[in-house]
Design a protein around this motif. Structure first.
Motif, PDB file in Angstrom:
ATOM      1  N   SER A  29     -71.019 -44.748  18.661  1.00 55.40           N
ATOM      2  CA  SER A  29     -72.039 -45.760  18.426  1.00 55.40           C
ATOM      3  C   SER A  29     -72.308 -46.573  19.683  1.00 55.40           C
ATOM      4  O   SER A  29     -71.376 -46.988  20.392  1.00 55.40           O
ATOM      5  N   ALA A  30     -73.596 -46.792  19.980  1.00 55.26           N
ATOM      6  CA  ALA A  30     -74.010 -47.569  21.155  1.00 55.26           C
ATOM      7  C   ALA A  30     -74.337 -48.979  20.696  1.00 55.26           C
ATOM      8  O   ALA A  30     -75.403 -49.219  20.117  1.00 55.26           O
ATOM      9  N   THR A  31     -73.445 -49.915  20.940  1.00 55.46           N
ATOM     10  CA  THR A  31     -73.626 -51.279  20.448  1.00 55.46           C
ATOM     11  C   THR A  31     -74.818 -51.957  21.106  1.00 55.46           C
ATOM     12  O   THR A  31     -75.591 -52.650  20.446  1.00 55.46           O
ATOM     13  N   LEU A  32     -74.994 -51.762  22.411  1.00 54.24           N
ATOM     14  CA  LEU A  32     -76.067 -52.441  23.138  1.00 54.24           C
ATOM     15  C   LEU A  32     -77.414 -51.750  22.970  1.00 54.24           C
ATOM     16  O   LEU A  32     -78.448 -52.324  23.301  1.00 54.24           O
ATOM     17  N   ALA A  33     -77.428 -50.527  22.481  1.00 52.61           N
ATOM     18  CA  ALA A  33     -78.697 -49.801  22.271  1.00 52.61           C
ATOM     19  C   ALA A  33     -78.596 -49.053  20.951  1.00 52.61           C
ATOM     20  O   ALA A  33     -78.457 -47.828  20.918  1.00 52.61           O
ATOM     21  N   PRO A  34     -78.663 -49.764  19.822  1.00 51.32           N
ATOM     22  CA  PRO A  34     -78.468 -49.111  18.520  1.00 51.32           C
ATOM     23  C   PRO A  34     -79.535 -48.082  18.187  1.00 51.32           C
ATOM     24  O   PRO A  34     -79.316 -47.232  17.331  1.00 51.32           O
ATOM     25  N   GLU A  35     -80.705 -48.132  18.864  1.00 48.80           N
ATOM     26  CA  GLU A  35     -81.741 -47.142  18.569  1.00 48.80           C
ATOM     27  C   GLU A  35     -81.319 -45.740  18.986  1.00 48.80           C
ATOM     28  O   GLU A  35     -81.843 -44.744  18.470  1.00 48.80           O
ATOM     29  N   ILE A  36     -80.357 -45.641  19.893  1.00 49.76           N
ATOM     30  CA  ILE A  36     -79.883 -44.327  20.324  1.00 49.76           C
ATOM     31  C   ILE A  36     -79.102 -43.652  19.193  1.00 49.76           C
ATOM     32  O   ILE A  36     -79.051 -42.415  19.122  1.00 49.76           O
TER      33      ILE A  36
END
Length: 215
Positions: free
Chosen positions: A11-18
């Protein structure tokens, strides 16, 4: 068109759209997806201590001929702003909930005070038949708590129904946390106990002779 999955990113916390995106290589994107070789968005990961320095050169690096056409954003700043907005919204709803609880407490207290005045004869008769001040106090306090709990149950039910309707309209799964409905009922219980305490004490202090005069 089918593709093989070679891995799943954490999970990408700073870019959740990824998290809801599919990443493919440039050759596959140009061959199958019509990429013209010019990406519209570039994600850059950097050491935290060098974030400011990297941010100042990103625009010129991405488009040396027209760096002013590049929009550089820092996800952490966006997350901070989002958290502040969410906190303000939560505070607003908590304030509205507190006002609603206050209005409900005043309503319960008024109803119980009127009930004490209208049932003086009942109180006097019960005292004459042997009921103690504690029995009268417990009776009216229990009625206040029951009244508040009934109102709280109706409110929780309406809130859960509204949540279910909204979730259904958005094609989401309906989730009502236990803390939400249990907290609502607990708040109703506390409000009923606090609002009904003074009328209960007032009813218990009535002497049988004074109360029976209204019969």
């Amino acid at each position: 068109m089918w593709f093989y999955v070679t891995g799943i990113l954490t999970s990408a916390t700073l870019a959740p759209e990824i998290d809801s995106s599919v990443l493919v290589g440039f050759p596959a994107a140009e061959k199958y997806l019509g990429l013209d070789g010019h990406p519209t968005t570039i994600y850059v990961r950097t050491v935290t201590s060098q974030t400011a320095a990297v941010q100042t050169v990103l625009a010129a690096t991405a488009n040396p001929e027209a760096p002013n056409e590049v929009d550089v954003s820092q996800p952490s700043a966006a997350l901070t702003a989002r958290a502040e907005a969410k906190g303000a919204l939560n505070g607003l709803f908590l304030g509205l909930g507190a006002v609603s609880l206050l209005v409900g407490a005043v309503g319960v207290a008024n109803i119980m005070i009127i009930s004490v005045l209208e049932r003086r004869s009942e109180i006097g008769l019960r005292r004459a038949l042997g009921a103690t001040k504690g029995h009268i106090r417990l009776q009216f306090l229990s009625e206040a708590i029951l009244l508040a709990l009934l109102g709280g149950a109706v409110g929780v039910s309406l809130g859960a129904l509204a949540t279910a309707v909204y979730a259904h309209s958005k094609h989401w799964s309906t989730v009502v946390p236990v803390l939400a409905w249990a907290g609502g009922l607990a708040a109703a219980f506390a409000i009923g106990a606090i609002a009904g305490l003074l009328p209960a004490i007032r009813a218990a202090r009535l002497s049988p002779t004074d109360a029976l005069r209204t019969v």
